[in-house]
Scaffold this active site. Structure first.
Site: not given
Lengths: 299, 256
Positions: B53-55, B133
């Site tokens: 996941f992007e974060l 993202g």
């Protein structure tokens, strides 16, 4: 040297017109108590930036404190959209420089590293880039790679006047730990001219010295440390407290109209003296206690 | 006679998405059906998939359904919790993400995705979420898979705003913009599409059981390439449906 201050003192150090990087991501670790105090103090014309737009920026934008938002898009997750930010963009009252998460993170990174610009593969071919070229042409450029001759899109470093970061643990010198994912927060802090740390727990420096590898925010970059529990309410702080679903639902509904949001502000921001009054208003210790995170789950 | 398991259109989409993933791949996902699809693949034919996941979250094992990427429920039991620069930078921008899974407000004949606004960008419009993202993933993943509802307003000749580039206006335009990769599949609740290798225009690959070519085209706002013979999408197995309902999305938040 202690940097401990009240929230009001820390907020008062920010002049109208400043560029503030905010640590929130959608509905987690948002600077909510900070935003409420900025609104109460009447600070205006801010530029706010964050890689994913969050509830802190939305509240500030809705209250008219923001002139420009530099962000990568955002939402309140399944609770809804950033109604105040969206309304400002749609009505033209808010200037929005929209990037993607990584392109903005790269701008902070370039700022943090002291680089003149940073090449990136994102944005090419997109309408995001076209819009930025119209709105902020001074932030976008192209250079030829001296090694291969390839042409690269390059971005200008982003250097906020101040980063405001919600953390779990800090000492009075501002050395701080962030638990859980930290999205853009390290680059924001290290790109900014100074940092305001808002911490759930205040610990003696001896605690920091025992596990210094966890220190993400160096005290020497910090101007103010504010020790304030539930400062991110109604958003979550990993391993400290969960988001307040009922309150965020209420906010998402209230922000659907300017009138609804004004009522929200009158009650939760202008209707209280300070953060302590706010915590009583939203349900006090009994309610907040239900949000405290399970130590295994972290939420 | 073997009885057909009952399944919802969302479950079929998740299964079709899972089928696109190979064991050992690195997959970047947003939230919603792509997560269901990726977890399903990991629990069936592709146990060595890496999910990011992007974060800054890698390989979580959630036991409660989250409301979004910002929900710590989604981070539970992750192997890594880090940052955008670590995930989208040092993995995705570095060229190591095999598959990006994306959804959106609308997509078009060349797989461009819009998550930003609907209406006239220079006039009256409604602003929605923006990129997050998604643009980064669409720009740097080796291939992307788009999951979207099959509705005429969501499947257009051209999107009103290119948040995340597909093949732009087709042929070599994506490559000219300096981008490799591109969308490989568009999965709707009626059909699976691919892209013509030459023109890069969307091409019907298979139709889900119970639908016809006419159904598929009637709910599209553009003409995709329709080959002479179009196969039927393989339906979910009873075990895939059980995994989705009992283990992956027990609260039926995403696969309704």
């Amino acid at each position: 040297m202690t940097k401990l201050s009240t929230l009001a003192e820390a907020v008062a150090s920010i002049p109208s017109g400043a560029h503030v990087a905010l640590s929130g991501f959608a509905i987690t670790r948002c600077n909510m108590a900070f935003a409420r105090e900025v609104i109460r103090q009447g600070i205006r014309r801010l530029t706010v930036s964050q890689c994913v737009g969050a509830m802190d920026a939305d509240m500030l934008a809705g209250a008219g404190a923001v002139e420009r938002i530099i962000y990568g898009g955002g939402s309140l997750d399944r609770f809804g959209r950033l109604n105040c930010v969206n309304r400002g963009i749609e009505e033209g009252t808010l200037v929005a420089e929209e990037y993607s998460s990584l392109s903005l993170a790269f701008r902070y990174l370039a700022g943090a590293l002291g680089l003149p610009f940073i090449p990136i593969r994102s944005l090419r071919g997109s309408d995001i880039l076209k819009r930025l070229q119209e709105l902020a042409p001074a932030e976008i450029g192209y250079v030829d790679d001296p090694f291969t001759g390839d042409n690269w899109l390059v971005l200008k470093p982003l250097i906020p006047d101040v980063a405001v970061v919600q953390v779990q643990v800090a000492d009075e010198g501002g050395n701080a730990w962030i638990m859980g994912p930290r999205w853009d927060n390290e680059e924001q802090v290290k790109a900014s001219k100074r940092t305001i740390v808002i911490t759930e727990h205040l610990v003696p420096t001896e605690v920091i010295r025992r596990e210094p590898e966890r220190t993400l925010i160096p005290g020497f970059r910090v101007s103010h440390v504010v020790h304030l529990p539930f400062a991110a309410h109604p958003t979550s702080v990993y391993r400290a407290y969960d988001y307040d679903a009922e309150h965020i639902r209420h906010y998402a509904e209230a922000t659907k109209t300017p009138e609804g949001f004004q009522k929200y502000l009158d009650k939760y921001v202008y209707g209280v003296q300070d953060h302590w009054g706010y915590l009583e208003l939203v349900g006090g210790l009994k309610h907040l206690n239900n949000l405290i995170a399970d130590p295994i789950l972290g939420y | 006679m073997k009885s057909e398991p009952e399944y919802t259109p969302f479950e079929l989409m998740a299964v079709a998405g899972a089928r696109e993933l190979k064991d050992g791949e690195i997959v970047a996902v947003g939230l919603g059906l792509p997560v269901v699809a990726t977890f399903l693949a990991k629990r069936t034919h592709a146990p060595h998939i890496t999910i990011l996941f992007e974060l800054g979250v890698v390989d979580p094992e959630p036991i409660h359904t989250g409301v979004g990427l910002a929900d710590p429920r989604v981070w539970y039991r992750a192997k890594i919790l880090s940052s955008f620069v670590d995930m989208l930078g040092m993995v995705l921008h570095r060229g190591l993400v095999d598959v990006g899974f994306l959804g959106g407000l609308e997509t078009d004949a060349y797989g461009n995705l819009n998550t930003t606004l609907l209406g006239d960008p220079k006039g009256k419009f409604r602003h929605f979420v923006g990129s997050g993202g998604a643009n980064d993933i669409a720009s740097s993943a080796r291939r992307t898979i788009i999951i979207i509802r099959h509705e005429a307003r969501k499947l257009n000749e051209a999107v009103s705003f290119v948040t995340s580039p597909g093949y732009l206006r087709g042929y070599g335009e994506r490559a000219s913009a300096g981008l490799q990769g591109g969308p490989s599949r568009v999965i709707t609740d009626k059909a699976v599409f691919g892209f013509d290798p030459e023109s890069k225009r969307m091409r019907l690959e298979s139709i889900h059981p119970g639908n016809t070519v006419e159904d598929v085209l009637a709910n599209l706002s553009f003409q995709p390439i329709v080959p002479d013979a179009v196969s039927t999408t393989e339906p979910p197995t009873a075990e895939q449906v059980r995994l989705i309902r009992e283990e992956i999305d027990p609260e039926r938040v995403y696969a309704g």
